[in-house]
Design an enzyme around this catalytic site. Sequence first.
Site: not given
Length: 381
Positions: A244, A270, A281
């Site tokens: 798992e 955007r 940055q």
Amino acid sequence: MNLDLTESQQQWQAAAIAFARAKLSADMIARDRDEQFSLEGWRQCAEFGVQSMPIPKEYGGLALGITEVIAVMEGLGYGCRDQGLLFSINAHLWTNSIPILLHGDAAQRQRYLPGLGNGTLIGANAASEPEAGSDVFALRTRAERRGDRYVLNGAKMFVTNAQVADLIVAYATIDPALGPMGITAFIIERGTPGLVIGKPLEKMGLRTSPMAEVIFDDCEIPAANRLGREGRGVAVFECSMEWERGCILASCLGVMRRQLESCLDHARQRRQFGAPIGKFQAVAHRIVDMSVRLDTGRFLVYRIGWLKERNQPALRESAMAKLYVSEAFTQSCIDAVRLHGGYGYMTEMQIERDLRDAMASTLYSGTSDIQRNIIAKCLGI
Ligand SMILES: Cc1cc2nc3c(=O)[nH]c(=O)nc-3n(C[C@H](O)[C@H](O)[C@H](O)COP(=O)(O)OP(=O)(O)OC[C@H]3O[C@@H](n4cnc5c(N)ncnc54)[C@H](O)[C@@H]3O)c2cc1C
């Protein structure tokens, strides 16, 4: 070690992405809000072959190698918005099908694996208890042998798939004084008298994956349903955890990949202060960090495939993958929300849900602290 996917692995992954996009992602906002498990999605996955991937051909499975399985799970995570469904499938595969495959006797494999593989049976795993979480082997559920039967009494906590499960692999002790040596695994079928599915548990994330408490109230099961030898439950549990921890995060890698792409798009489109925000940055660095985490996580997860295909132990490597990817995934989800500003916090954008889902990955299959403990032990400290 070569991390490039072979042509066949690439094909499997591409098919998984196309399938997940087409069939598994509808109505996610409503289903997440209403905590709706998609039985239809489960069936579609079974038709595609997801539940049968690691099952041998003699039981009707696809018998895929572990790297193919990881590649498919990564593809599903990338294409599928329903992380709860994928989590339910992971729980079914690694803590139910795999222990029955690797520790079941011939009759148990014959009886259960075909149904687990074709999706007609849903599996769950009941190890945790209210007083035994990280310290799972302190469990108190008792199993008392009476002739050709065992009688189980106790309460289990956080059982994924409990409400929909046909089979539960459960852990109980035949004698608490024996400590881990008393722990024994059992396969318990739905409808067994004394098997009570308790209170459903509402969760922060992975809300489309059902979870409940499970109570054993003089729950009588045939001795033939003991999984592995008496007192050897720890080996069954550890084997399922190794699988798992190694594989469950493959779908998280897929989500991280999708997230990175959508963050890049957003950073290009955007505009604030007269420029695309990606030109700032602080924003660019956030995306760079997401990208580094994804590549590092892929290395750690595919390394497990590489080791297991060579029959090498992967205890330390599985714990490292679990620790790193779950923490990296959560951090990248936080970064994705930040990068999208106020919009990222809105349900409609379907970005905040990833963060809620990701938090769970730092808890299930052993918390990050417990993974660190395992790694420390492997390092000899
Ligand atoms: C989404 C989800 C699905 C799950 N599904 C299942 C399932 O199907 N079946 C099942 O049996 N269980 C399941 N679990 C339970 C899960 O395995 C446990 O929640 C987990 O092991 C932690 O146990 P706990 O919640 O009791 O926390 P605790 O053990 O009480 O831990 C609390 C805190 O203490 C820390 N801590 C405890 N011990 C140590 C230590 N020795 N060293 C350092 N730190 C420590 C932990 O890291 C944690 O921060 C699920 C949990 C989640 C969140």
